[in-house]
Scaffold this motif. Structure first.
Motif, mmCIF file in Angstrom:
data_model
loop_
_atom_site.group_PDB
_atom_site.id
_atom_site.type_symbol
_atom_site.label_atom_id
_atom_site.label_comp_id
_atom_site.label_asym_id
_atom_site.label_seq_id
_atom_site.Cartn_x
_atom_site.Cartn_y
_atom_site.Cartn_z
ATOM 1 N N THR A 1 31.988 51.773 36.111
ATOM 2 C CA THR A 1 31.944 52.652 36.819
ATOM 3 C C THR A 1 32.228 54.216 37.906
ATOM 4 N N GLY A 2 32.884 54.699 36.438
ATOM 5 C CA GLY A 2 32.788 55.777 36.935
ATOM 6 C C GLY A 2 31.587 56.623 36.628
ATOM 7 N N VAL A 3 31.173 56.255 35.071
ATOM 8 C CA VAL A 3 30.337 56.609 34.448
ATOM 9 C C VAL A 3 28.805 56.475 34.916
ATOM 10 N N ALA A 4 29.078 55.227 36.523
ATOM 11 C CA ALA A 4 27.782 54.820 36.908
ATOM 12 C C ALA A 4 28.184 55.870 37.914
ATOM 13 N N GLY A 5 28.815 56.216 38.607
ATOM 14 C CA GLY A 5 28.945 57.222 39.969
ATOM 15 C C GLY A 5 29.053 56.164 41.055
ATOM 16 N N LEU A 6 30.241 54.634 40.722
ATOM 17 C CA LEU A 6 29.565 53.818 42.147
ATOM 18 C C LEU A 6 31.054 53.967 42.733
ATOM 19 N N GLY A 7 30.885 53.954 44.357
ATOM 20 C CA GLY A 7 32.023 54.045 45.144
ATOM 21 C C GLY A 7 32.527 52.605 46.152
ATOM 22 N N GLY A 8 33.320 52.286 47.436
ATOM 23 C CA GLY A 8 34.064 51.762 47.378
ATOM 24 C C GLY A 8 34.693 50.747 46.789
ATOM 25 N N ALA A 9 35.185 49.550 47.362
ATOM 26 C CA ALA A 9 36.195 48.839 46.625
ATOM 27 C C ALA A 9 35.375 48.139 45.403
ATOM 28 N N PHE A 10 36.528 47.464 44.383
ATOM 29 C CA PHE A 10 36.111 46.071 44.298
ATOM 30 C C PHE A 10 37.106 45.349 43.977
ATOM 31 N N ASN A 11 37.458 44.152 44.290
ATOM 32 C CA ASN A 11 38.360 42.992 43.575
ATOM 33 C C ASN A 11 38.227 42.958 42.285
ATOM 34 N N LEU A 12 39.398 43.507 40.708
ATOM 35 C CA LEU A 12 38.853 44.259 39.461
ATOM 36 C C LEU A 12 40.158 43.039 39.613
ATOM 37 N N THR A 13 39.470 41.752 39.343
ATOM 38 C CA THR A 13 40.060 40.373 38.274
ATOM 39 C C THR A 13 38.918 39.464 37.884
ATOM 40 N N GLY A 14 39.312 38.320 37.321
ATOM 41 C CA GLY A 14 38.556 36.957 36.329
ATOM 42 C C GLY A 14 39.103 35.906 37.617
ATOM 43 N N ARG A 15 37.717 35.051 37.651
ATOM 44 C CA ARG A 15 36.774 34.292 38.111
ATOM 45 C C ARG A 15 38.643 33.247 38.068
ATOM 46 N N PRO A 16 38.888 33.143 39.257
ATOM 47 C CA PRO A 16 40.003 31.129 39.965
ATOM 48 C C PRO A 16 39.774 30.721 37.899
ATOM 49 N N LEU A 17 40.928 29.658 38.034
ATOM 50 C CA LEU A 17 40.763 28.683 37.048
ATOM 51 C C LEU A 17 42.054 27.901 36.968
ATOM 52 N N SER A 18 41.908 26.609 36.864
ATOM 53 C CA SER A 18 43.230 25.771 37.034
ATOM 54 C C SER A 18 43.989 26.076 36.677
ATOM 55 N N MET A 19 45.333 25.616 36.951
ATOM 56 C CA MET A 19 46.895 25.818 36.438
ATOM 57 C C MET A 19 46.346 24.870 34.985
ATOM 58 N N SER A 20 46.585 23.875 35.310
ATOM 59 C CA SER A 20 46.385 23.086 34.167
ATOM 60 C C SER A 20 45.642 23.304 32.899
ATOM 61 N N SER A 21 44.433 24.416 33.247
ATOM 62 C CA SER A 21 43.477 24.538 32.167
ATOM 63 C C SER A 21 43.869 25.418 31.534
ATOM 64 N N LEU A 22 44.601 26.543 32.528
ATOM 65 C CA LEU A 22 45.231 27.443 31.576
ATOM 66 C C LEU A 22 46.159 26.891 31.033
ATOM 67 N N LEU A 23 47.420 26.420 31.238
ATOM 68 C CA LEU A 23 48.091 25.770 29.901
ATOM 69 C C LEU A 23 47.929 25.097 29.564
ATOM 70 N N GLU A 24 46.348 24.559 29.497
ATOM 71 C CA GLU A 24 45.612 23.244 27.922
ATOM 72 C C GLU A 24 44.960 24.273 27.244
ATOM 73 N N SER A 25 44.891 25.679 27.566
ATOM 74 C CA SER A 25 44.283 27.567 26.683
ATOM 75 C C SER A 25 45.279 27.463 26.164
ATOM 76 N N CYS A 26 46.773 27.408 26.207
ATOM 77 C CA CYS A 26 47.873 28.235 25.808
ATOM 78 C C CYS A 26 48.391 27.084 24.593
ATOM 79 N N ARG A 27 47.784 25.713 24.828
ATOM 80 C CA ARG A 27 48.602 24.750 23.676
ATOM 81 C C ARG A 27 47.549 24.763 22.492
#
Length: 346
Positions: free
Chosen positions: A219-245
């Motif tokens: 975004t710095g290279v592109a010269g984009l200003g303003g605000a961005f929420n910088l995180t991933g899309r939500p997933l369920s806790m069960s999906s996260l734990l199953e991925s860990c397993r």
């Protein structure tokens, strides 16, 4: 090629930003107290030593195409930094926080949602902290989010549309000093009956620090200003734990407990039970459900979750003797499991 300054370029996020900038072919300078070391090979980056809270002489009058500030926790930290730098800097990228919104009683908070302001008491807290504590997010407690918003306003007042604000969510990866996601991976890797908190469908949200860093540079290279929420899309806790397993190839068996059961066991949300906050806490009910579509529309790309988890697990398996900063003590987990799981041996 840009001339990039990374303020706080040797920590978890700062180091990832440096790596992303170097990988993209930019000329990189870091401003650091010299207390931690980045993993980049010598000669790749220029190092300026100082302390943003008491010694900015090394930055006096310098011009950069992009300044990435990863460690501003109070508005005076922003103003003093910008006072030292030349007013001719190209773009200032401030790593703020999703906590700046303050109220998460509704899901899908976007960048145009209302933001809180720091109270007089919170501003005084920031001013009264000893210098050695001002670079630690933990020092600010509940004032952390409101003060991040004050940092944003301080930058905008000085630089206007030359400011890019990144309201970061939960940053994860190898080297994460909070140990929040690392706790779950380590615990699942150990196997056996495992406390799983709250509803399996409860949403959580995180982003690999390397993906966040790459977006900040792009975004710095592109010269984009303003605000961005910088995180991933939500997933369920069960999906996260199953991925860990799955990644750990573990035989862990998840035993789900209601919010009420977890609270009754005197387990502290977020610290002892990372990534979990009870639904009864209305203010933070949707804390991990920010709307991130603006960032994705502007080029945010995230790697597969399994890749992130695998890298964390590889790193953590080399440091198993290191106590974690977050998570349940084994005896507390055993006590809770014994209330439901008749097969639990302890």
């Amino acid at each position: 090629m840009m001339n990039v300054l990374v303020v706080g370029g040797t920590g978890f996020l700062g180091g990832a930003v440096v790596n992303a900038a170097v990988a993209a072919g930019h000329s990189v300078t870091i401003f650091t107290r010299g207390q931690t070391a980045n993993s980049q090979p010598p000669g790749k980056i220029a190092v300026l030593t100082g302390d943003r809270h008491r010694d900015l002489a090394a930055l006096q009058g310098r011009v950069f195409d992009l300044v990435v500030d990863t460690c501003a926790f109070a508005p005076d930290a922003v103003s003093s930094l910008l006072d030292a730098l030349s007013p001719e800097i190209g773009r200032y990228a401030l790593v703020s926080s999703g906590s700046a919104y303050g109220n998460f009683s509704t899901p899908g908070i976007g960048e145009d949602a209302p933001l809180g302001r720091a109270s007089t008491e919170q501003m005084e807290l920031a001013r009264s902290l000893p210098t050695e504590k001002r670079s630690s997010a933990a020092s600010y407690g509940m004032a952390y989010g409101p003060l991040k918003r004050e940092c944003e306003l301080s930058a905008i007042e000085r630089l206007g549309d030359r400011v890019t604000i990144h309201r970061a969510g939960l940053l994860v990866g190898a080297g994460d000093y909070t140990d929040r996601l690392t706790f779950w991976l380590r615990r699942v890797d150990q196997g056996g009956p495992t406390v799983a908190p709250g509803s399996p469908d409860r949403l959580v949200q995180l982003i690999d620090v390397r993906d966040a860093a790459r977006f900040i540079i792009e975004t710095g290279v592109a010269g984009l200003g303003g605000a961005f929420n910088l995180t991933g899309r939500p997933l369920s806790m069960s999906s996260l734990l199953e991925s860990c397993r799955r990644v750990a190839k573990s035989g862990a068996r998840f035993v789900w407990f209601s919010d009420e059961d977890v609270l009754a066991a005197n387990l502290e949300p977020w610290s002892e039970v990372p990534l979990w906050l009870p639904y009864s806490n209305a203010t933070f009910r949707f804390f991990l459900e920010l709307d991130v579509e603006k960032a994705f529309a502007h080029g945010l790309c995230v790697r597969p979750l399994d890749e992130t988890l695998s890298d964390i697990l590889t790193w953590d398996r080399l440091r198993r003797a290191t106590p974690l900063k977050a998570g349940m003590l084994p005896e507390k987990e055993a006590s809770l499991l014994s209330t439901k799981d008749a097969n639990f041996p302890g």
